[in-house]
Design an enzyme around this catalytic site. Structure first.
Site, mmCIF file in Angstrom:
data_model
loop_
_atom_site.group_PDB
_atom_site.id
_atom_site.type_symbol
_atom_site.label_atom_id
_atom_site.label_comp_id
_atom_site.label_asym_id
_atom_site.label_seq_id
_atom_site.Cartn_x
_atom_site.Cartn_y
_atom_site.Cartn_z
ATOM 1 N N ASP A 80 -29.212 -5.193 -5.902
ATOM 2 C CA ASP A 80 -28.233 -5.118 -7.137
ATOM 3 C C ASP A 80 -26.975 -6.049 -6.528
ATOM 4 O OD1 ASP A 80 -27.555 -3.095 -5.161
ATOM 5 O OD2 ASP A 80 -26.307 -2.060 -6.624
ATOM 6 N N GLU A 140 -26.963 -0.011 -4.676
ATOM 7 C CA GLU A 140 -25.936 0.261 -3.508
ATOM 8 C C GLU A 140 -24.529 -0.071 -3.878
ATOM 9 O OE1 GLU A 140 -23.653 -1.021 0.079
ATOM 10 O OE2 GLU A 140 -24.025 -2.181 -1.978
#
Length: 434
Positions: A80, A140
């Site tokens: 991400d 994350e």
């Protein structure tokens, strides 16, 4: 099969919009995860895609080593990225465009570059001595609830035997000047990171009319607490990592190092110049007020007022920090955790660190490899719960003057293509030799 270029791999990953907006809202990592799993499969590595929710995807694979008696190593990166406002960028942020010797795009250094380097290492015919567990995770850039923390909680068996882990924010070249004018290339490898504690403060008092005196005004109590917290000067506290950084960097630069007192440490950090900036956030704990919420009408004194404080805490100092913080709150003010992830500390002097340093020096014989502590946080906070020694080691060669630390989450994020190829060679060497 044709040789795989890490730059093309990284460009492919950048073109997947995996924006994480926070609070569970995200474009999703599924398409990028499918790309990774399919790529690994082409090179004989069987991978699993695991999703706690639809489109929030993680990829986990294990590559057997030649010596099954050795403990395994986790190699983990996140798929991400943070949002990017295209109007602010010189190139479309998800274009993966190569221009002027750089690969541009959101995630170029945070951290699709590392993910691409891992894939390129696999494609090169990687033959590790020990088992490697590869994890390409979701979420994350928020709380890790759909990524590393979920995997640790629900699928810990996938990481069985892992004694150590590597991931982002370390192993990159940092150009500094020695006391005699020599140019020195530092390569900081993260062996620690500060813990994260996001606190909500709640002040309670007596509601009343804004025109009348009120000695129990919740807002006044809250403002007083925030002022005391903001003005508090936290003492210097040297963790093993920070102490080693100061001593070894000072020796490399020919700078006198005095760690006998807090003032002496501050003076040493200042003498290190640009190298000192790497350690400024990590010689002390920090408590930073960031959010306020109080009141609903200008002539009404509310009964409660709240604020949030970003607390970053060094390894081994949590109990002391919170005891002091509680003494600063004052009457009528309480605290609670919004998020709490403890600090990370891996051994500074270890075979893992030595292998990383050796891999860097094999590509750059003049490399000065030093440990350092990250001021922020990574998914190491999840995997350290499984007993792993977690290191930040995502090697890159960067040109002098390149604003690397401004790239992550910044506008016009980019990575030098030559540096990316350098990093792939270093990473591959490390994974085969460690």
């Amino acid at each position: 099969m044709a040789e795989i270029d890490v730059v093309s791999l990284c460009a492919d990953l950048i073109r997947f919009d995996t924006t994480n907006y926070g609070g569970g809202e995200a474009a999703g990592e599924r398409l990028a995860a499918e790309y990774v799993a399919e790529f690994l499969g082409q090179y004989g590595v069987s991978a699993r895609i695991l999703e706690p929710e639809l489109q929030r995807s993680n990829v986990v694979a294990r590559i057997p080593g030649t010596d099954p008696t050795l403990p395994a190593l986790l190699v983990q990166g996140h798929l991400d990225v943070v949002p990017a406002a295209a109007a602010d960028w010189s190139v479309p942020p998800f274009s993966g465009e190569v221009r002027d010797g750089f690969l541009w795009g959101r995630g170029a250094v945070d951290m699709k570059d590392f993910c691409a380097m891992v894939l390129a290492a696999v494609a090169s015919g990687l033959r590790p001595r020990r088992d490697l567990v590869l994890a390409f995770v979701a979420d994350e850039e928020d709380r890790g609830d759909y990524g590393a923390h979920w995997l640790v909680k629900e699928h810990a068996d996938l990481f069985e035997g892992c004694a150590a882990a590597i991931s982002e924010s370390g192993g990159y070249s940092y150009h500094v000047s020695a006391s005699d004018g020599r140019k020195v290339r530092l390569y900081p490898v993260a062996t620690a990171e500060r813990g994260t504690a996001h606190l909500r403060l709640t002040a309670r008092g007596r509601a009343g009319h804004g025109s009348r005196p009120n000695s129990e005004n919740a807002i006044v109590r809250l403002v007083g607490a925030l002022r005391r917290i903001a003005e508090h000067r936290w003492p210097v506290q040297l963790t093993p990592t920070v102490r080693a950084f100061l001593e070894r960097t000072g020796a490399a630069l020919g700078v006198p190092v005095d760690l006998s007192s807090g003032d002496a440490v501050d003076e040493t950090v200042a003498r290190l110049g640009t190298a000192g900036s790497l350690v400024v956030p990590t010689v002390r704990n920090s408590t930073t007020p960031t959010m306020l919420d109080a009141g609903y009408k200008v002539n009404v004194i509310p009964s409660t007022a709240t604020a949030q404080v970003d607390v970053r805490v060094l390894p081994g100092t949590e109990d002391e920090l919170f005891a002091v913080l509680d003494s600063l709150l004052g009457e009528g003010v309480t605290r609670e955790f919004v998020a709490h992830q403890p600090p990370v500390q891996a051994p500074v002097d270890s075979p893992w660190f030595d292998a990383m340093a050796g891999a860097l020096r094999a590509e750059d014989p003049e490399a000065v490899v030093v440990p350092y502590c990250m001021g922020g946080g990574t998914d190491a906070k999840a995997f350290t719960q499984l007993g792993m020694a977690c290191y930040g080691f995502a090697p890159l060669a960067l040109p002098e003057g390149f604003p690397y630390r401004a790239m992550a989450h910044g506008v016009d994020e980019r990575v030098p293509v030559d540096g990316l190829r350098f990093g792939t060679r270093v990473l591959t060497r490390f994974l085969e030799s460690c």
